[in-house]
Design a protein around this motif. Structure first.
Motif, PDB file in Angstrom:
ATOM      1  N   LEU A 250     -11.131   2.649 -17.714  1.00 46.39           N
ATOM      2  CA  LEU A 250     -11.863   3.635 -16.925  1.00 46.39           C
ATOM      3  C   LEU A 250     -11.960   3.173 -15.475  1.00 46.39           C
ATOM      4  CD1 LEU A 250     -14.785   4.444 -19.398  1.00 46.39           C
ATOM      5  CD2 LEU A 250     -12.731   5.798 -18.987  1.00 46.39           C
ATOM      6  N   ILE A 251     -11.908   4.130 -14.566  1.00 44.41           N
ATOM      7  CA  ILE A 251     -12.081   3.884 -13.140  1.00 44.41           C
ATOM      8  C   ILE A 251     -13.213   4.781 -12.647  1.00 44.41           C
ATOM      9  CG2 ILE A 251     -11.008   3.917 -10.868  1.00 44.41           C
ATOM     10  CD1 ILE A 251      -8.309   3.612 -12.219  1.00 44.41           C
ATOM     11  N   VAL A 252     -14.237   4.169 -12.065  1.00 46.02           N
ATOM     12  CA  VAL A 252     -15.421   4.922 -11.639  1.00 46.02           C
ATOM     13  C   VAL A 252     -15.674   4.699 -10.153  1.00 46.02           C
ATOM     14  CG1 VAL A 252     -16.490   4.850 -13.923  1.00 46.02           C
ATOM     15  CG2 VAL A 252     -16.926   3.002 -12.296  1.00 46.02           C
ATOM     16  N   CYS A 258     -20.050  -5.625 -15.539  1.00 47.93           N
ATOM     17  CA  CYS A 258     -19.272  -5.988 -16.736  1.00 47.93           C
ATOM     18  C   CYS A 258     -20.110  -6.913 -17.616  1.00 47.93           C
ATOM     19  CB  CYS A 258     -17.949  -6.646 -16.349  1.00 47.93           C
ATOM     20  SG  CYS A 258     -18.119  -8.339 -15.755  1.00 47.93           S
ATOM     21  N   GLN A 259     -19.894  -6.833 -18.907  1.00 46.80           N
ATOM     22  CA  GLN A 259     -20.671  -7.628 -19.858  1.00 46.80           C
ATOM     23  C   GLN A 259     -20.094  -9.022 -20.058  1.00 46.80           C
ATOM     24  OE1 GLN A 259     -23.546  -6.592 -21.168  1.00 46.80           O
ATOM     25  NE2 GLN A 259     -23.357  -4.668 -20.042  1.00 46.80           N
ATOM     26  N   CYS A 260     -18.851  -9.238 -19.633  1.00 41.44           N
ATOM     27  CA  CYS A 260     -18.204 -10.530 -19.899  1.00 41.44           C
ATOM     28  C   CYS A 260     -18.534 -11.576 -18.835  1.00 41.44           C
ATOM     29  CB  CYS A 260     -16.688 -10.357 -20.023  1.00 41.44           C
ATOM     30  SG  CYS A 260     -15.939  -9.388 -18.699  1.00 41.44           S
ATOM     31  N   HIS A 261     -18.561 -11.169 -17.560  1.00 41.70           N
ATOM     32  CA  HIS A 261     -18.838 -12.122 -16.485  1.00 41.70           C
ATOM     33  C   HIS A 261     -20.046 -11.733 -15.642  1.00 41.70           C
ATOM     34  CE1 HIS A 261     -14.465 -12.569 -17.324  1.00 41.70           C
ATOM     35  NE2 HIS A 261     -14.781 -13.833 -17.285  1.00 41.70           N
ATOM     36  N   LEU A 262     -20.685 -10.587 -15.984  1.00 39.71           N
ATOM     37  CA  LEU A 262     -21.868 -10.108 -15.254  1.00 39.71           C
ATOM     38  C   LEU A 262     -21.568  -9.956 -13.768  1.00 39.71           C
ATOM     39  CD1 LEU A 262     -24.674 -12.206 -17.009  1.00 39.71           C
ATOM     40  CD2 LEU A 262     -23.880  -9.890 -17.540  1.00 39.71           C
ATOM     41  N   GLU A 263     -20.443  -9.303 -13.473  1.00 36.03           N
ATOM     42  CA  GLU A 263     -20.040  -9.052 -12.098  1.00 36.03           C
ATOM     43  C   GLU A 263     -19.889  -7.551 -11.867  1.00 36.03           C
ATOM     44  OE1 GLU A 263     -16.512 -11.245 -11.367  1.00 36.03           O
ATOM     45  OE2 GLU A 263     -17.520 -13.203 -11.321  1.00 36.03           O
ATOM     46  N   ILE A 264     -19.991  -7.150 -10.599  1.00 39.82           N
ATOM     47  CA  ILE A 264     -19.840  -5.747 -10.233  1.00 39.82           C
ATOM     48  C   ILE A 264     -18.362  -5.368 -10.264  1.00 39.82           C
ATOM     49  CG2 ILE A 264     -20.178  -4.024  -8.421  1.00 39.82           C
ATOM     50  CD1 ILE A 264     -22.743  -4.907  -9.751  1.00 39.82           C
ATOM     51  N   VAL A 265     -18.012  -4.296 -10.985  1.00 41.92           N
ATOM     52  CA  VAL A 265     -16.630  -3.843 -11.090  1.00 41.92           C
ATOM     53  C   VAL A 265     -16.585  -2.318 -10.954  1.00 41.92           C
ATOM     54  CG1 VAL A 265     -15.864  -5.771 -12.529  1.00 41.92           C
ATOM     55  CG2 VAL A 265     -16.809  -3.730 -13.618  1.00 41.92           C
ATOM     56  N   TYR A 266     -15.409  -1.832 -10.576  1.00 43.42           N
ATOM     57  CA  TYR A 266     -15.159  -0.385 -10.518  1.00 43.42           C
ATOM     58  C   TYR A 266     -14.087   0.013 -11.534  1.00 43.42           C
ATOM     59  CZ  TYR A 266     -17.851  -0.401  -6.191  1.00 43.42           C
ATOM     60  OH  TYR A 266     -18.856  -0.544  -5.262  1.00 43.42           O
ATOM     61  N   ASN A 267     -13.242  -0.933 -11.908  1.00 45.45           N
ATOM     62  CA  ASN A 267     -12.245  -0.719 -12.967  1.00 45.45           C
ATOM     63  C   ASN A 267     -12.648  -1.594 -14.153  1.00 45.45           C
ATOM     64  OD1 ASN A 267     -10.991   0.716 -10.974  1.00 45.45           O
ATOM     65  ND2 ASN A 267      -9.442  -0.835 -10.546  1.00 45.45           N
ATOM     66  N   PHE A 268     -12.731  -1.003 -15.317  1.00 49.85           N
ATOM     67  CA  PHE A 268     -13.139  -1.781 -16.484  1.00 49.85           C
ATOM     68  C   PHE A 268     -12.561  -1.155 -17.742  1.00 49.85           C
ATOM     69  CE2 PHE A 268     -16.435   1.342 -15.601  1.00 49.85           C
ATOM     70  CZ  PHE A 268     -16.629   1.944 -16.826  1.00 49.85           C
ATOM     71  N   CYS A 279     -13.970  -6.785 -18.339  1.00 51.39           N
ATOM     72  CA  CYS A 279     -13.042  -6.836 -17.207  1.00 51.39           C
ATOM     73  C   CYS A 279     -11.595  -6.595 -17.611  1.00 51.39           C
ATOM     74  CB  CYS A 279     -13.166  -8.181 -16.500  1.00 51.39           C
ATOM     75  SG  CYS A 279     -14.731  -8.406 -15.642  1.00 51.39           S
ATOM     76  N   SER A 280     -10.977  -7.593 -18.223  1.00 49.81           N
ATOM     77  CA  SER A 280      -9.545  -7.485 -18.504  1.00 49.81           C
ATOM     78  C   SER A 280      -9.219  -8.131 -19.845  1.00 49.81           C
ATOM     79  CB  SER A 280      -8.730  -8.157 -17.397  1.00 49.81           C
ATOM     80  OG  SER A 280      -9.090  -9.514 -17.279  1.00 49.81           O
ATOM     81  N   PRO A 281      -8.615  -7.393 -20.775  1.00 49.81           N
ATOM     82  CA  PRO A 281      -8.177  -7.966 -22.048  1.00 49.81           C
ATOM     83  C   PRO A 281      -7.021  -8.943 -21.796  1.00 49.81           C
ATOM     84  CG  PRO A 281      -8.309  -5.571 -22.122  1.00 49.81           C
ATOM     85  CD  PRO A 281      -8.391  -5.960 -20.690  1.00 49.81           C
ATOM     86  N   PRO A 282      -6.775  -9.870 -22.744  1.00 49.40           N
ATOM     87  CA  PRO A 282      -7.517 -10.026 -23.996  1.00 49.40           C
ATOM     88  C   PRO A 282      -8.785 -10.847 -23.791  1.00 49.40           C
ATOM     89  CG  PRO A 282      -5.742 -11.604 -23.895  1.00 49.40           C
ATOM     90  CD  PRO A 282      -5.622 -10.777 -22.651  1.00 49.40           C
TER      91      PRO A 282
END
Length: 361
Positions: A250-252, A258-268, A279-282
């Protein structure tokens, strides 16, 4: 490592040299490049699907020594990004974490991730400190804590980039080494300071490697040996079922956390089980522990078992390359499985980037 059909390279090079077509130097260069690429492909063949690599970088006072120009740490930070790119390219379902060894302690600055961009960003923040006191035991203590939250079915390994001539430990070094051995954590060391008996013994105990580069170029080549997994003689990997989820990207416009690194993101990516944003698999979903992975990453990992070195042929006939659809006349490659013909350019591209034969796919 011996290449299949390696004895034919000189024969094909002679035929190219005597061929009436123009651009023979070009074909000879491609032939040599294919030879190097085939050797690299065999080295990086990886039967393991998942690996977790923790890179620990020594930033103590010795990292400022300039016997490697401009300094030991600068050389490491210059060549680590290329190693990380190749590691993630050859191990699509693997992750890398970053930690730094400081004064008698070790600090994790980046949890395991498969985002090459994030790793490079955190590498750029690493700098030397004026304090001495590199402690291998403290690093192993931190590493055990980091790996305790990872998957048991993935191979766990540590890569130490050390600049110190000794390990000044307040803890029992070999006690923590035994704990790493019991946890099946492989310890590898690449040292700017030469051979250190303590560290050599640790790598031997855990089936790792100890390398001592002599100059900047040798460091850039030696570190690539850790791209492919080393054999664990004393440990067996744990086999278990893994819950896998294929996420939606998703792009917002609004910032989200993000739940993995607790950072602000726009693509997830959204976990298909608990709808967490990652953030990014895997990666392992931090909420529901689902292994979030993209379909093409599984395909690329499986490609190591199906893709082999293409056989070179020179039957004097013109063939259409299955990849680029161009005619190939002088030397061409042939996949043993699907019998499709490829030019040398496509052969090199398939083995260096795609890892999957287009004909077999």
């Amino acid at each position: 490592m011996e290449l299949e059909g390696n004895t034919k390279f000189n024969e094909y090079e002679e035929k190219i040299r005597n061929h009436p077509a123009q651009g023979n130097n070009y074909h000879q260069d491609k032939l040599h490049k294919k030879k190097e690429q085939d050797a690299q492909f065999l080295i990086t063949q990886n039967p393991l699907l998942m690996r977790n690599l923790l890179i620990i970088i020594d930033t103590t006072k010795s990292s400022k020594i300039n016997d490697f120009k401009p300094s030991r740490l600068s050389v490491a930070l210059l060549h680590l990004p290329a190693f990380i790119e190749q590691f993630l390219e050859c191990n699509p379902l693997s992750q890398i974490g970053i930690a730094v060894a400081e004064e008698y302690k070790c600090t994790t600055i980046l949890d395991f991730t498969s985002s090459c961009q994030n790793i490079k960003q955190y590498l750029s923040t690493i700098h030397s400190i004026n304090e001495a006191g590199f402690s291998m035991a403290a690093c192993l203590q931190t590493a055990l804590h980091v790996f305790s939250a990872t998957q048991l079915h993935a191979q766990s390994s540590i890569l130490f980039v050390t600049t110190s001539t000794y390990s000044d430990d307040k803890l029992d070094l070999f006690e923590w080494t035994d704990k790493c051995e019991q946890a099946a954590i492989q310890i590898n060391v690449i040292s700017f300071a030469g051979a250190i008996h303590q560290l050599i013994k640790i790598t031997q105990t855990t089936d790792g490697q100890y390398l001592c580069p002599l100059n900047e170029y040798q460091f850039s080549q030696e570190i690539l040996k850790f791209v492919s997994p080393q054999e664990l003689k004393n440990h067996k990997m744990i086999t278990q079922l893994v819950k896998i989820g294929f996420p939606q990207k998703l792009i917002v416009n609004q910032p989200t956390l993000c739940q993995c690194h607790l950072e602000i993101v726009y693509n997830f990516y959204k976990c298909p089980v608990c709808y967490s944003k990652v953030c990014s698999p895997p990666l392992l979903c931090p909420i529901c522990s689902t292994w979030i992975v993209l379909p093409h990453q599984i395909l690329r990992s499986d490609g190591y078992e199906t893709l082999g070195v293409f056989e070179m042929q020179n039957d004097g006939l013109e063939h259409i390359c299955f990849g680029c659809q161009e005619q190939t006349t002088v030397i061409h490659s042939n996949c043993k499985r699907c019998k499709k013909f490829f030019c040398l350019d496509c052969d090199i591209l398939i083995h260096s980037k795609f890892k999957v034969c287009p004909g077999c796919a």
